[in-house]
Design a protein around this motif. Structure first.
Motif, PDB file in Angstrom:
ATOM      1  N   UNK A 174       0.829  -1.206   0.000  1.00 31.57           N
ATOM      2  CA  UNK A 174       0.000   0.000   0.000  1.00 31.57           C
ATOM      3  C   UNK A 174       0.858   1.248   0.000  1.00 31.57           C
ATOM      4  N   UNK A 175       1.763   1.296   0.963  1.00 29.75           N
ATOM      5  CA  UNK A 175       2.528   2.527   1.157  1.00 29.75           C
ATOM      6  C   UNK A 175       3.546   2.729   0.069  1.00 29.75           C
ATOM      7  N   UNK A 176       3.995   1.621  -0.532  1.00 30.07           N
ATOM      8  CA  UNK A 176       4.932   1.772  -1.629  1.00 30.07           C
ATOM      9  C   UNK A 176       4.256   2.464  -2.800  1.00 30.07           C
ATOM     10  N   UNK A 181       2.759   7.572  -6.114  1.00 33.43           N
ATOM     11  CA  UNK A 181       1.861   8.665  -6.523  1.00 33.43           C
ATOM     12  C   UNK A 181       2.399  10.003  -6.030  1.00 33.43           C
ATOM     13  N   UNK A 182       2.875  10.021  -4.790  1.00 36.46           N
ATOM     14  CA  UNK A 182       3.416  11.281  -4.262  1.00 36.46           C
ATOM     15  C   UNK A 182       4.576  11.748  -5.126  1.00 36.46           C
TER      16      UNK A 182
ATOM     17  N   UNK B 289      10.227  11.395  -2.422  1.00 40.93           N
ATOM     18  CA  UNK B 289       9.142  10.484  -2.052  1.00 40.93           C
ATOM     19  C   UNK B 289       9.597   9.042  -2.125  1.00 40.93           C
ATOM     20  N   UNK B 290      10.527   8.764  -3.022  1.00 40.98           N
ATOM     21  CA  UNK B 290      11.013   7.393  -3.110  1.00 40.98           C
ATOM     22  C   UNK B 290      11.852   7.064  -1.879  1.00 40.98           C
ATOM     23  N   UNK B 297       9.967  -0.795   1.217  1.00 39.14           N
ATOM     24  CA  UNK B 297      10.587  -1.708   0.256  1.00 39.14           C
ATOM     25  C   UNK B 297      11.560  -2.628   0.988  1.00 39.14           C
ATOM     26  N   UNK B 298      12.330  -2.024   1.893  1.00 42.87           N
ATOM     27  CA  UNK B 298      13.274  -2.836   2.659  1.00 42.87           C
ATOM     28  C   UNK B 298      12.539  -3.917   3.443  1.00 42.87           C
TER      29      UNK B 298
END
Lengths: 376, 329
Positions: A174-176, A181-182, B289-290, B297-298
């Motif tokens: 979800x948060x990925x 989008x952000x 943001x990434x 991801x980790x």
């Protein structure tokens, strides 16, 4: 070492002594009426508790609830708004149903909605002048279905292959995707003039048409409801899902390919959720933002669960949730009660509903000297 | 070279300060999950603890303007702990005694808790006609550094001894928890309850009591994280936006550190670093943001690898998220 007969404890005395004061006994079967009575009592109790909280901050609960109802159902305009809120809730609950049926805890609906929204937005932003209206919309919908399906497939693949915990995996995804989008809204897809961190409004060519003042998403979810009902209850797939939900070894023994069913079901689940993303960006918001899902993915889980995975029940429950949400924003406008009151009330209702399921399935039995008495 | 070192130390210090919010949430959730309860209500409990502690501090200072910092500090902590533990108690009653589905109950708690926090925060703001800010005594009570004497040691001093009390409390809780799990009898019982409650029950362990205590205390610790954020990171000013999302990050961190409280200390430093890295490290051109989703991801990578390798000690507690009913045994 000798004991008189009077002193010696008898077997039946021992039995009595060991029986607990109150014990739980599963009800053999319970009538639908009993079940619904319990649930209605639960809702009433929840409303009372909510009213008490409103009282504690100096609000008249009757006025407050009245405002909520009139704000969501009072005028034709409000009803349309409420239905608008219902659409993604219902659709996502439908999406989650098959996954939950086989006990694959898909908590990633929020992300799957977002993934579908991103895919649909891509076409809306960059292909809006290359296709006629209907073709564009169908392309957007297809893209949303595929993107959502992929996002749902990823955790299913790892669960099938290595038994990776799907609850945690879907949650992280979800948060990925929301982070993606952000990134898009502040970077490559940011609208010109730069600096606002927003994506541009869609060209009218990408708008979903409306019927009776609400975007046609409502027709789509009604059709989906019927389809999902048939799928779960009457199709071979639905049967397979039930078996898998009961016992995976049984399913394997019956020759079902557990891995393939897991992946196939999650593709379906993610795809439908993704389609909801398309409905939101094309029908409601006319743009993409990181709050496109806005908690719907999580609320839909509770709806699906409360409805016991019955699509028809989901219609009513999602509508009820929408009333609460719309009502709360009216409450804020009229009485300056923070709109987060709806979250609290929804939480309280959920607590009571969760609790009342217990009383439907079990009864309390109190120990009496000679006979048993039922305590409800 | 010394300029770089100074910057690096400052970065580490900032990471720890940011990461401690997560550390509290993670430690609380580790305790809960070790007992087999998957409480997804961390987000809600952190907000409940935050507003509970904030309200406690604010109203105490209003009622007794001359009260000392220490009293404010402990009162705030107790309030935060109790309010969050109350949320966890609701979860426990529903999921343990009333046999409700843990995932749905946890989500209900998140919905309720975030609503609760925002509602009362907003209400306080309206009632008090302005921002909710802790008084000077309260603010400095939470900024107080008990090891300030050692702060002047070069390098190590700033790196290790320049933090406020709650950071050290968090680290102590982590170390105590680790010792509890792996070196005490009761800790062993708790882990047994989380791995396989049927076996634990057969061995005579009171499964429900361990579950209740672990979940409620764990919830209270999560609430302390909310308090820490409001009083330290946010300098005593109530904002509800800042805390949003930290609860989910804490749930991720629990997985990332493989349910180990000691690793959580390092893990929270890492996640804290990642969340502020975009402000400081511009060498590697990764968009802001990434950076922010790198922790997730980790965590996913850790999830996948640990399920692939399937080493016993790295797995989630065996009965995580599943209810236990004696009659089903």
């Amino acid at each position: 070492m000798s004991q008189s007969a009077a002193q010696r404890k008898t077997y039946s005395d021992n039995q009595e002594r060991k029986e607990p004061l109150i014990r739980i006994e599963a009800r053999g079967d319970y009538s639908k009426k009993q079940a619904w009575t319990c649930r209605v009592i639960a809702i009433i109790l929840a409303i009372i508790v909510g009213g008490l909280i409103l009282l504690s901050i100096g609000q008249n609960p009757f006025n407050a609830y009245g405002t909520m109802l009139s704000g969501s159902l009072g005028k034709a305009y409000s009803i349309k708004q409420t239905i608008r809120i219902t659409i993604p809730l219902l659709g996502t609950a439908l999406a989650i149903a098959p996954a939950f049926k086989m006990r694959f805890w898909n908590i990633g609906a929020e992300g799957q909605i977002t993934a579908g929204a991103i895919a649909a937005t891509y076409f809306a932003l960059f292909w809006y002048d290359a296709m006629p209206h209907t073709v564009l919309l169908i392309t957007m919908a297809a893209a949303a279905l595929i993107a959502g399906g992929i996002w749902g497939l990823i955790p299913a693949f790892f669960k099938a292959k290595w038994g990776t915990n799907e609850t945690l995996f879907t949650l992280m995804l979800n948060y990925i995707i929301i982070g993606v989008v952000k990134y898009l809204q502040g970077g490559p897809w940011e609208k010109i003039p730069h600096g606002v961190q927003q994506i541009a409004q869609f060209d009218a060519n990408a708008y979903l048409p409306a019927l009776f003042g609400i975007h046609i998403g409502w027709i789509i979810v009604i059709i989906l409801t019927a389809l999902m009902f048939i799928y779960l209850k009457y199709s071979k797939h639905g049967y397979e899902l039930s078996v898998m939900g009961e016992s995976i070894p049984t399913a394997r023994y019956a020759g079902m390919s557990v891995e393939w069913i897991t992946m196939r079901t999650m593709i379906l689940s993610g795809a439908i959720a993704g389609l909801m993303g398309f409905l939101v960006v094309s029908g409601a918001d006319h743009t993409l933002s990181d709050s496109v899902a806005g908690g719907v993915g999580f609320t839909a889980i509770t709806i699906a669960w409360l409805a016991q995975l019955n699509p028809i029940a989901m219609v009513f429950i999602s509508f009820a949730m929408a009333i609460l949400e719309k009502g709360a924003s009216s409450l804020q406008t009229v009485y300056a009660v923070p709109a987060s009151a709806s979250d609290m009330l929804i939480g309280i209702i959920l607590f009571f509903m969760l609790g009342c399921e217990f009383f439907i399935r079990y009864r309390l039995v109190r120990r009496k000297r000679n006979k048993q008495k039922e305590v409800e | 070279m010394s300029g770089f070192l100074t910057a690096l130390i400052a970065f580490c210090v900032a990471s720890i300060i940011t990461g401690t919010t997560l550390l509290y949430g993670t430690l609380g959730e580790i305790l809960t999950e070790k007992a087999g309860n998957l409480n997804l209500g961390v987000e809600g409990m952190m907000l409940m603890g935050g507003i509970g502690g904030m309200a406690g501090v604010y109203y105490l200072e209003k009622a007794f303007p001359s009260v000392s910092g220490i009293v404010i500090f402990f009162f705030g902590m107790i309030c935060a702990f109790l309010v969050a533990a109350f949320g966890a108690l609701i979860f426990s009653i529903l999921s343990i005694t009333l046999r409700a589905n843990q995932i749905v109950t946890g989500l209900a708690l998140t919905i309720f808790g975030t609503g609760f926090g925002q509602f009362f925060g907003e209400h306080m703001r309206i009632a008090e006609n302005g921002r909710i800010v802790a008084g000077i005594t309260g603010k400095s009570a939470f900024q107080y550094n008990p090891l300030s004497g050692l702060e002047n040691i070069p390098v190590v001093g700033q790196l290790l001894f320049s933090y406020n009390t709650m950071v050290y409390i968090a680290i102590i809780i982590a170390l105590l928890m680790s010792w509890f799990f792996y070196h005490t009898h009761k800790g062993l019982n708790l882990r047994a309850v989380g791995e396989n409650p049927a076996t634990a029950d057969a061995a005579g362990i009171n499964v429900n009591r361990y579950k209740y205590l672990a979940t409620c205390i764990g919830g209270g610790i999560c609430g302390l994280g909310g308090l820490y954020f409001v009083m330290v990171v946010s300098s005593g000013v109530w904002t509800h936006e800042g805390l949003l999302g930290k609860g989910w990050l804490a749930v991720a961190l629990v997985i990332f550190v493989l349910w180990s409280p000691n690793k959580a200390i390092a893990g929270s430093l890492l996640f804290g670093a990642l969340s502020i890295m975009f402000m400081r490290v511009t060498i590697i051109p990764i968009p802001t943001e990434i950076y922010k989703i790198l922790p997730y991801i980790a965590t996913v990578i850790v999830l996948i690898i640990s399920s692939m390798r399937n080493k016993r000690e790295n797995q989630p507690p065996g009965w995580l998220g599943l209810p236990y009913f004696r009659e089903d045994r």
